[in-house]
Design a protein around this motif. Sequence first.
Motif, PDB file in Angstrom:
ATOM      1  N   GLY A  53       7.324 -21.896  42.732  1.00 25.55           N
ATOM      2  CA  GLY A  53       7.073 -20.816  44.135  1.00 25.55           C
ATOM      3  C   GLY A  53       5.724 -20.988  44.192  1.00 25.55           C
ATOM      4  N   PHE A  54       5.407 -19.790  45.209  1.00 27.39           N
ATOM      5  CA  PHE A  54       4.610 -19.154  46.830  1.00 27.39           C
ATOM      6  C   PHE A  54       3.111 -18.659  45.626  1.00 27.39           C
ATOM      7  CE2 PHE A  54       2.242 -16.757  48.671  1.00 27.39           C
ATOM      8  CZ  PHE A  54       1.738 -17.030  49.872  1.00 27.39           C
ATOM      9  N   TRP A  55       3.532 -18.457  44.407  1.00 31.09           N
ATOM     10  CA  TRP A  55       1.980 -17.382  43.808  1.00 31.09           C
ATOM     11  C   TRP A  55       1.221 -18.601  43.363  1.00 31.09           C
ATOM     12  CZ3 TRP A  55       1.364 -13.924  46.614  1.00 31.09           C
ATOM     13  CH2 TRP A  55       1.975 -12.918  47.544  1.00 31.09           C
ATOM     14  N   PHE A  56       0.595 -18.794  43.474  1.00 27.52           N
ATOM     15  CA  PHE A  56      -0.704 -19.849  42.420  1.00 27.52           C
ATOM     16  C   PHE A  56      -0.671 -19.440  41.113  1.00 27.52           C
ATOM     17  CE2 PHE A  56      -4.242 -22.331  41.452  1.00 27.52           C
ATOM     18  CZ  PHE A  56      -4.305 -23.655  41.850  1.00 27.52           C
ATOM     19  N   THR A  57      -0.549 -17.916  40.945  1.00 23.25           N
ATOM     20  CA  THR A  57      -0.613 -17.262  39.127  1.00 23.25           C
ATOM     21  C   THR A  57       0.570 -17.431  38.902  1.00 23.25           C
ATOM     22  OG1 THR A  57       0.240 -15.039  40.900  1.00 23.25           O
ATOM     23  CG2 THR A  57      -2.208 -15.481  40.416  1.00 23.25           C
ATOM     24  N   ASN A  58       1.732 -17.876  39.174  1.00 28.56           N
ATOM     25  CA  ASN A  58       2.963 -18.156  38.977  1.00 28.56           C
ATOM     26  C   ASN A  58       2.590 -19.488  38.097  1.00 28.56           C
ATOM     27  OD1 ASN A  58       3.703 -16.664  40.029  1.00 28.56           O
ATOM     28  ND2 ASN A  58       5.048 -18.310  41.098  1.00 28.56           N
ATOM     29  N   ALA A  59       3.519 -19.804  36.964  1.00 24.95           N
ATOM     30  CA  ALA A  59       3.264 -20.425  35.856  1.00 24.95           C
ATOM     31  C   ALA A  59       2.824 -22.118  36.583  1.00 24.95           C
ATOM     32  CB  ALA A  59       4.298 -21.203  34.419  1.00 24.95           C
ATOM     33  N   GLY A  60       1.630 -23.064  36.321  1.00 20.75           N
ATOM     34  CA  GLY A  60       1.760 -24.521  37.063  1.00 20.75           C
ATOM     35  C   GLY A  60       1.127 -24.167  37.800  1.00 20.75           C
ATOM     36  N   GLY A  61       0.949 -22.994  38.536  1.00 20.75           N
ATOM     37  CA  GLY A  61       0.239 -22.835  39.615  1.00 20.75           C
ATOM     38  C   GLY A  61       1.660 -23.148  40.656  1.00 20.75           C
ATOM     39  N   GLY A  62       1.533 -22.225  41.483  1.00 16.86           N
ATOM     40  CA  GLY A  62       2.773 -22.469  43.035  1.00 16.86           C
ATOM     41  C   GLY A  62       1.848 -23.047  44.681  1.00 16.86           C
ATOM     42  N   TRP A  63       2.167 -23.016  45.237  1.00 17.01           N
ATOM     43  CA  TRP A  63       2.136 -23.717  46.688  1.00 17.01           C
ATOM     44  C   TRP A  63       1.138 -22.161  47.230  1.00 17.01           C
ATOM     45  CZ3 TRP A  63       3.701 -22.255  50.737  1.00 17.01           C
ATOM     46  CH2 TRP A  63       5.059 -21.468  51.556  1.00 17.01           C
TER      47      TRP A  63
END
Length: 130
Positions: free
Chosen positions: A92-102
């Motif tokens: 996903g977009f947000w870097f705070t998502n699990a695994g870091g987004g783009w």
Amino acid sequence: MTAFDYAALLLRVSVGGLFLAHAYLKYFVFTPKGTTDYFQSLGVPGYFGLIAIAAETAGGLGLIFGVATRLAAILLIPLMAGTIVLVHGKNGFWFTNAGGGWEYPALWIVCLIVIALIGSGQAALWPIWG
């Protein structure tokens, strides 16, 4: 030096420093073996990990010292695009998502494009291609 030159210096030194930090992480924390194993787990040849370490080191130093600045920035863009395609894009977009987004790698690409467009400014050791 003008405000433009100071801005170019600040941008290229900060981005270059981040690339050096990432090279350090891959080499000293994950180790070259761990890095090549990780790249293989992504479905690409393991030696791409060693190329990434070399590119982050050489590109980071080039940006920091203003050596072939535009060329260094342009050559680092595919590296960051690869992180989006192979690692962060699926998160996903947000870097705070699990695994870091783009989100974060995309910002790096924008910074590299800006550096490629404006060059190194006057505070460069080797302004050729800068």
